[in-house]
Design an enzyme around this catalytic site. Structure first.
Site, PDB file in Angstrom:
ATOM      1  N   ARG A 156      49.990  19.980  47.386  1.00 11.71           N
ATOM      2  CA  ARG A 156      50.702  20.649  48.112  1.00 11.71           C
ATOM      3  C   ARG A 156      51.194  22.039  47.511  1.00 11.71           C
ATOM      4  O   ARG A 156      51.363  23.017  48.031  1.00 11.71           O
ATOM      5  CB  ARG A 156      51.726  19.809  48.670  1.00 11.71           C
ATOM      6  CG  ARG A 156      53.071  20.586  49.307  1.00 11.71           C
ATOM      7  CD  ARG A 156      52.464  21.288  50.765  1.00 11.71           C
ATOM      8  NE  ARG A 156      53.661  21.919  51.030  1.00 11.71           N
ATOM      9  CZ  ARG A 156      53.997  23.155  50.873  1.00 11.71           C
ATOM     10  NH1 ARG A 156      53.353  23.799  49.894  1.00 11.71           N
ATOM     11  NH2 ARG A 156      54.944  23.987  51.291  1.00 11.71           N
ATOM     12  N   TYR A 157      51.811  21.886  46.359  1.00 14.31           N
ATOM     13  CA  TYR A 157      52.349  22.912  45.553  1.00 14.31           C
ATOM     14  C   TYR A 157      51.287  23.274  44.267  1.00 14.31           C
ATOM     15  O   TYR A 157      50.528  22.374  43.920  1.00 14.31           O
ATOM     16  CB  TYR A 157      53.638  22.022  44.684  1.00 14.31           C
ATOM     17  CG  TYR A 157      54.668  21.700  45.809  1.00 14.31           C
ATOM     18  CD1 TYR A 157      55.363  22.694  46.387  1.00 14.31           C
ATOM     19  CD2 TYR A 157      54.738  20.311  45.930  1.00 14.31           C
ATOM     20  CE1 TYR A 157      56.262  22.020  47.477  1.00 14.31           C
ATOM     21  CE2 TYR A 157      55.560  19.898  46.869  1.00 14.31           C
ATOM     22  CZ  TYR A 157      56.616  20.654  47.477  1.00 14.31           C
ATOM     23  OH  TYR A 157      57.563  20.322  48.380  1.00 14.31           O
ATOM     24  N   ARG A 200      51.408  21.007  40.811  1.00 12.97           N
ATOM     25  CA  ARG A 200      51.420  19.574  40.692  1.00 12.97           C
ATOM     26  C   ARG A 200      50.612  18.735  41.815  1.00 12.97           C
ATOM     27  O   ARG A 200      50.562  19.507  42.998  1.00 12.97           O
ATOM     28  CB  ARG A 200      52.921  19.080  40.825  1.00 12.97           C
ATOM     29  CG  ARG A 200      53.642  19.618  41.811  1.00 12.97           C
ATOM     30  CD  ARG A 200      55.141  19.746  41.368  1.00 12.97           C
ATOM     31  NE  ARG A 200      56.124  19.731  42.205  1.00 12.97           N
ATOM     32  CZ  ARG A 200      56.477  21.147  42.611  1.00 12.97           C
ATOM     33  NH1 ARG A 200      55.872  22.151  42.218  1.00 12.97           N
ATOM     34  NH2 ARG A 200      57.459  21.152  43.665  1.00 12.97           N
ATOM     35  N   CYS A 215      50.288  -2.170  47.645  1.00  9.15           N
ATOM     36  CA  CYS A 215      51.634  -2.165  46.901  1.00  9.15           C
ATOM     37  C   CYS A 215      51.959  -3.732  46.765  1.00  9.15           C
ATOM     38  O   CYS A 215      51.457  -4.713  47.646  1.00  9.15           O
ATOM     39  CB  CYS A 215      52.593  -1.333  48.023  1.00  9.15           C
ATOM     40  SG  CYS A 215      52.162   0.066  48.377  1.00  9.15           S
ATOM     41  N   CYS A 220      56.517  -1.541  52.622  1.00  8.20           N
ATOM     42  CA  CYS A 220      57.579  -1.179  53.408  1.00  8.20           C
ATOM     43  C   CYS A 220      57.334  -0.617  54.867  1.00  8.20           C
ATOM     44  O   CYS A 220      56.268   0.057  55.039  1.00  8.20           O
ATOM     45  CB  CYS A 220      58.119   0.046  52.284  1.00  8.20           C
ATOM     46  SG  CYS A 220      58.264  -0.270  50.737  1.00  8.20           S
ATOM     47  N   CYS A 264      57.213   3.137  55.698  1.00  7.19           N
ATOM     48  CA  CYS A 264      56.279   4.139  54.561  1.00  7.19           C
ATOM     49  C   CYS A 264      55.572   5.130  55.098  1.00  7.19           C
ATOM     50  O   CYS A 264      55.092   5.069  56.397  1.00  7.19           O
ATOM     51  CB  CYS A 264      55.012   3.269  53.999  1.00  7.19           C
ATOM     52  SG  CYS A 264      53.972   3.988  52.881  1.00  7.19           S
ATOM     53  N   ARG A 290      53.259   6.566  54.484  1.00  4.74           N
ATOM     54  CA  ARG A 290      51.516   6.361  54.345  1.00  4.74           C
ATOM     55  C   ARG A 290      51.151   5.293  55.068  1.00  4.74           C
ATOM     56  O   ARG A 290      49.945   4.737  54.834  1.00  4.74           O
ATOM     57  CB  ARG A 290      51.288   6.463  53.109  1.00  4.74           C
ATOM     58  CG  ARG A 290      50.868   8.029  52.673  1.00  4.74           C
ATOM     59  CD  ARG A 290      50.287   8.084  51.094  1.00  4.74           C
ATOM     60  NE  ARG A 290      51.123   9.273  50.655  1.00  4.74           N
ATOM     61  CZ  ARG A 290      51.821   9.370  49.371  1.00  4.74           C
ATOM     62  NH1 ARG A 290      51.744   8.340  48.498  1.00  4.74           N
ATOM     63  NH2 ARG A 290      52.217  10.565  49.308  1.00  4.74           N
ATOM     64  N   ASP A 327      60.996  10.621  57.566  1.00  2.98           N
ATOM     65  CA  ASP A 327      59.963  11.672  58.116  1.00  2.98           C
ATOM     66  C   ASP A 327      59.422  11.202  59.503  1.00  2.98           C
ATOM     67  O   ASP A 327      60.015  10.168  59.852  1.00  2.98           O
ATOM     68  CB  ASP A 327      58.927  12.259  57.331  1.00  2.98           C
ATOM     69  CG  ASP A 327      57.950  11.171  56.731  1.00  2.98           C
ATOM     70  OD1 ASP A 327      57.644  10.200  57.609  1.00  2.98           O
ATOM     71  OD2 ASP A 327      57.566  11.097  55.719  1.00  2.98           O
ATOM     72  N   ASP A 363      61.063  16.505  54.342  1.00  2.00           N
ATOM     73  CA  ASP A 363      59.573  16.898  53.901  1.00  2.00           C
ATOM     74  C   ASP A 363      59.376  17.417  55.119  1.00  2.00           C
ATOM     75  O   ASP A 363      59.011  16.753  56.215  1.00  2.00           O
ATOM     76  CB  ASP A 363      58.836  15.650  53.611  1.00  2.00           C
ATOM     77  CG  ASP A 363      57.839  16.087  52.508  1.00  2.00           C
ATOM     78  OD1 ASP A 363      57.364  17.199  52.474  1.00  2.00           O
ATOM     79  OD2 ASP A 363      57.378  15.308  51.493  1.00  2.00           O
ATOM     80  N   LYS A 372      59.209  20.076  50.843  1.00  2.00           N
ATOM     81  CA  LYS A 372      60.396  19.407  51.139  1.00  2.00           C
ATOM     82  C   LYS A 372      61.475  20.771  50.983  1.00  2.00           C
ATOM     83  O   LYS A 372      61.414  21.593  50.205  1.00  2.00           O
ATOM     84  CB  LYS A 372      60.695  18.925  49.504  1.00  2.00           C
ATOM     85  CG  LYS A 372      59.545  17.653  49.496  1.00  2.00           C
ATOM     86  CD  LYS A 372      60.243  16.641  48.232  1.00  2.00           C
ATOM     87  CE  LYS A 372      59.401  15.682  48.066  1.00  2.00           C
ATOM     88  NZ  LYS A 372      57.815  16.028  47.684  1.00  2.00           N
TER      89      LYS A 372
END
Ligand SMILES: *Cc1c(COP(=O)(O)O)cnc(C)c1O
Ligand code: SF4
Length: 347
Positions: A90-91, A94, A103, A107, A110, A112, A271, A308, A315
């Site tokens: 995205r950036y 990074r 995981c 969660c 999440c 994702r 989000d 985001d 962000k």
């Protein structure tokens, strides 16, 4: 076998356990868990004090996840921002490297959830090779963030091989690990792991505590080991309705984090991922919380409150200069000056 591996084997993956353990009917939840996987380590389950509490809400499937909604399975357009599988770029400087599809606890909020724990997120050696080649041939990348899923579900030797290969790329200056295991499976942070990690500095670690009840003796010990290995620790919290959307809860959380040597980094506004709407608060809720922290607690403990932006626009810090207008549809200014709308409502 290590304790953490035993915890994973003994983790709960079907809602039937809720009847045995809490006397709660689970019938309708099977369908939810088939759509969005369930997994809870015995350790994390043990933090539940009663059905519906802040730990429960984060890990127990909920029928509201299947409500029809207008939300997007991939609101941050990570698939579009993925030049090769496993990489989200995205950036300019990074990337996220989705190093593991699993995981310790799935969660319910999440971002994702469309793919974590699913076959679609299996990480093959071939895909990892392609991802590393992309990073190696893209000199602008200075910062690689191991994410997933949870990269610390990789075995030590597999993780070390990955770190060694990243360190062999001259332009990769720093490596970050984003992992929730200090919260959901603190036994994973073994002395052996920390002794390995300390050979790959500069290495940063962001973990993900959402509630003061997650601050236990075991999670404190996990963070101590990482900090003693010279790894700076940050924390990303998601603002969750009914879990941590009150100033006094967040005050206890951030103060508790500093005590275990973890610096609050981001407070993420929930989000627009499909299946997570019941966790969303209004933006004012987060602004009020940050305002309530500023002053009463150390500046060290105040995270950046961010949204985001949908569509992969990045962000946006929620500071007054980025808020053009609130109302049922908030109007925000992105750091590049673009004006966007964000729904400002609960649910
Ligand atoms: C959040 C994020 C990062 C890291 O951002 P920092 O603000 O540097 O912590 C990198 N890539 C993507 C896609 C992200 O969402
Ligand atoms: S640990 Fe992170 S990636 Fe895994 S389910 Fe939770 S929020 Fe999603």
């Amino acid at each position: 076998m290590d304790i953490w591996q035993k915890q994973l084997i003994e983790s709960l993956t079907v809602p039937a356990v809720l009847r045995d353990r809490f006397g709660v009917e689970h019938g309708a939840l099977d369908e939810v868990a088939q759509r969005y996987p369930m997994r809870i380590t015995p350790y994390y389950l043990g933090l539940i004090a009663h059905p519906g509490d802040a730990i429960w809400l984060q890990c127990i499937p909920d029928r509201r996840e299947l409500l029809p909604c207008l939300d997007d399975p991939d609101p941050l357009h990570e698939e579009r921002l993925s030049p090769v599988p496993l990489v989200v770029h995205r950036y300019p400087d990074r990337v996220l490297l989705l190093a593991c599809g699993q995981c310790a606890v799935y969660c319910r909020f999440c971002t994702r959830k469309r793919k974590v724990g699913c076959a679609a997120m299996t990480v093959t050696d071939e895909a990892l090779d392609v991802a590393l080649e992309y990073i190696a041939r893209t000199p602008a990348i200075r910062d690689v963030i191991l994410s997933g899923g949870d990269p610390l579900l990789l075995e030590d030797d597999r993780l070390e091989r990955l770190l060694r290969r990243l360190r062999a790329i001259p332009h990769v200056e720093i490596i970050r690990i984003g992992s929730r295991v200090p919260v959901t499976l603190p036994q994973r942070i073994t002395e052996g792991l920390c002794n390995m990690l300390r050979r790959y500095h500069p290495l940063y670690f962001n973990t993900h505590f959402n509630h003061p009840r997650e601050l236990t003796a075991l999670s404190a010990e996990a963070c101590r080991r990482l900090a003693d290995a010279g790894v700076p620790l940050g924390n990303q919290t998601v603002l969750l309705r009914g879990v941590n959307d009150r100033p006094e809860i967040m005050r206890d959380l951030v103060a508790g984090l500093l005590k275990i040597r973890v610096r609050p980094y981001y407070l993420h506004h929930m989000d627009l991922a499909a299946g997570t709407g019941h966790f969303r608060t209004r933006i004012e809720t987060g602004l009020n919380i940050v305002a309530a922290l500023r002053g009463p607690v150390s500046g060290l403990a105040v995270p950046h409150y961010v949204i985001d932006a949908p569509g992969g626009k990045g962000k946006i810090p929620l500071l007054p200069e980025y808020l053009v207008r609130l109302g049922d549809s908030a109007v925000l200014r992105t750091p590049s000056g673009e004006i966007i709308r964000f729904p400002n409502r609960e649910g």
